[in-house]
Design an enzyme around this catalytic site. Structure first.
Site, short mmCIF file in Angstrom:
data_model
loop_
_atom_site.label_atom_id
_atom_site.label_comp_id
_atom_site.label_asym_id
_atom_site.label_seq_id
_atom_site.Cartn_x
_atom_site.Cartn_y
_atom_site.Cartn_z
N LEU A 99 -2.38 -10.80 6.82
CA LEU A 99 -3.83 -10.98 6.92
C LEU A 99 -4.49 -9.78 7.61
O LEU A 99 -5.41 -9.94 8.40
CB LEU A 99 -4.14 -12.27 7.67
CG LEU A 99 -3.59 -13.55 7.01
CD1 LEU A 99 -3.75 -14.74 7.94
CD2 LEU A 99 -4.29 -13.81 5.68
N GLY B 292 -5.30 -8.01 3.18
CA GLY B 292 -5.02 -9.43 2.99
C GLY B 292 -6.05 -10.35 3.60
O GLY B 292 -6.44 -11.36 3.00
N ASP C 44 0.41 -14.68 9.40
CA ASP C 44 0.49 -13.30 9.87
C ASP C 44 1.23 -13.33 11.20
O ASP C 44 1.24 -14.36 11.90
CB ASP C 44 -0.91 -12.71 10.06
CG ASP C 44 -0.89 -11.20 10.24
OD1 ASP C 44 -1.07 -10.47 9.25
OD2 ASP C 44 -0.70 -10.75 11.38
N ASN D 121 2.08 -2.50 -2.05
CA ASN D 121 2.28 -1.29 -2.84
C ASN D 121 3.77 -1.02 -3.06
O ASN D 121 4.25 0.09 -2.83
CB ASN D 121 1.62 -0.09 -2.16
CG ASN D 121 0.11 -0.09 -2.31
OD1 ASN D 121 -0.41 -0.55 -3.32
ND2 ASN D 121 -0.59 0.40 -1.31
N LYS E 76 -0.78 0.88 -10.67
CA LYS E 76 -1.42 1.12 -9.37
C LYS E 76 -0.93 2.43 -8.78
O LYS E 76 -1.69 3.19 -8.16
CB LYS E 76 -1.13 -0.04 -8.42
CG LYS E 76 -1.67 0.15 -7.00
CD LYS E 76 -3.17 0.38 -6.98
CE LYS E 76 -3.80 0.17 -5.61
NZ LYS E 76 -3.14 0.86 -4.51
N HIS F 231 -2.73 5.08 -10.62
CA HIS F 231 -4.10 5.04 -10.12
C HIS F 231 -4.23 5.83 -8.82
O HIS F 231 -5.14 6.64 -8.64
CB HIS F 231 -4.51 3.58 -9.91
CG HIS F 231 -5.74 3.36 -9.08
ND1 HIS F 231 -5.74 3.44 -7.69
CD2 HIS F 231 -7.02 3.06 -9.43
CE1 HIS F 231 -6.95 3.20 -7.24
NE2 HIS F 231 -7.74 2.97 -8.26
N ASN F 232 -3.28 5.61 -7.90
CA ASN F 232 -3.35 6.31 -6.62
C ASN F 232 -3.06 7.80 -6.76
O ASN F 232 -3.61 8.62 -6.03
CB ASN F 232 -2.39 5.66 -5.62
CG ASN F 232 -2.96 4.40 -5.02
OD1 ASN F 232 -3.80 3.74 -5.62
ND2 ASN F 232 -2.49 4.03 -3.84
N GLU G 111 -6.22 9.23 -7.86
CA GLU G 111 -7.09 9.24 -6.69
C GLU G 111 -6.82 10.47 -5.81
O GLU G 111 -7.76 11.11 -5.33
CB GLU G 111 -6.85 7.95 -5.90
CG GLU G 111 -7.61 7.80 -4.61
CD GLU G 111 -7.17 6.55 -3.87
OE1 GLU G 111 -6.60 6.69 -2.78
OE2 GLU G 111 -7.38 5.44 -4.41
#
Length: 301
Positions: free
Chosen positions: A8, A12, A30, A86, A163, A166-167, A170
């Site tokens: 969290l 999160g 958490d 990730n 992803k 994507h990074n 980026e």
């Protein structure tokens, strides 16, 4: 929908908040007692009605693998684990197989949106078996903006693979903005660098959310004087470059952007010392302690 959320932190916690805002029941765990609803994973599993769905937002690597292993002991056949961190796509395949042996589903979900996601929505890129993905879609679509942002990219591992790419993209985009900023700031031609970036937000082909964020940063600190020129890499840039090598795909922009981050961590680059020494040897370009080149225009270089 009822959902368990493990982890969290900045991502999160905001994702859980967005889902709660939209009427979903989220039970969170958490290690920080101030953030969690339950004391441990066992209590989290007990609080959820079967078939359960649990979303992981913990650091990639050993923490994720250990959490999956623990959930494999606690969950039942028919439950579902969504890995939203990730993780490397190869780890997804191992985790999915481990859970599949117990009848537990697994979906890997690449998540983009950062700290703005609760308000603006997230990009969600998932991989998994169709029936597992379908079970998670009420959550996937609630996390994304109303205009879209959700894709089923393929089987297990595909969500984190896209992803990762994507990074990598980026990295390249951020480096291009950074180099453009430095070039304009170093010139004696441009009087208003922040204003230039501000003007690019409308009508130009480089307008983007990253440009918007750069403008925000320049409004707060026009010369970026309070920021150290040091940039970490999340690991996904490295994975992207390695995947490009594995698939024989040229990726010079992403690779250069990754190496630029490495260079940012060097106060006095050993490689540049070698370059300076060689220039001095063949051309007498001795750099003084002040940084001046004593033979800047000497012949023979």
């Amino acid at each position: 929908m009822q959902l368990g959320m493990v982890g969290l932190g900045k991502m999160g916690g905001n994702m859980a908040g967005r889902l709660r805002d939209k009427g979903h029941e989220v039970v969170g765990f958490d290690f920080d007692p101030e953030l969690r609803d339950v004391a441990d994973l066992a209590e989290l599993v007990q609080r959820l009605a079967a078939p359960r769905t649990i979303w992981l937002m913990v650091p990639a690597g050993a923490p994720t693998r250990e959490t999956v292993d623990r959930l494999a002991e606690l969950l039942e056949a028919g439950d579902l684990v969504v890995e939203g961190g990730n993780s490397h796509y190869a780890d997804d395949r191992r985790c999915a197989e481990h859970l599949r042996e117990r009848g537990i589903g697994y979906v890997d979900a690449g998540v983009s949106g950062g700290v703005w996601g609760r308000q603006e929505g997230y990009g969600i890129m998932v991989g998994g078996d169709p029936e597992d993905v379908a079970r998670g879609e009420p959550v996937f679509t609630e996390l994304t903006p109303d205009e879209g942002g959700y894709v089923k990219a393929g089987g297990v591992g595909a969500g984190h693979f896209v992803k990762m790419v994507h990074n990598g993209i980026e990295y390249g985009m951020m480096q291009a903005f950074a180099e453009g900023y430095e070039l304009m700031a170093a010139s004696d031609i441009v009087d208003d660098v922040p204003g230039t970036f501000e003007s690019w937000r409308e009508g130009t082909v480089v307008r983007s959310w990253l440009l918007d964020l750069l403008v925000c940063a320049l409004r707060e600190d026009p010369g970026l004087d309070a920021i150290r020129g040091y940039a970490e890499d999340s690991g996904e840039g490295r994975w992207t470059v390695q995947a490009a090598v594995d698939h024989a795909v040229p990726a010079p922009v992403i690779t250069a952007a990754l190496f630029a981050r490495f260079a940012s961590r060097q106060d006095d680059s050993p490689a540049m010392k070698v370059v300076a020494a060689l220039r001095n040897q063949f051309g007498g370009h001795e750099v003084t302690a002040s940084g001046d080149d004593a033979a800047e225009n000497s012949p023979g270089s």
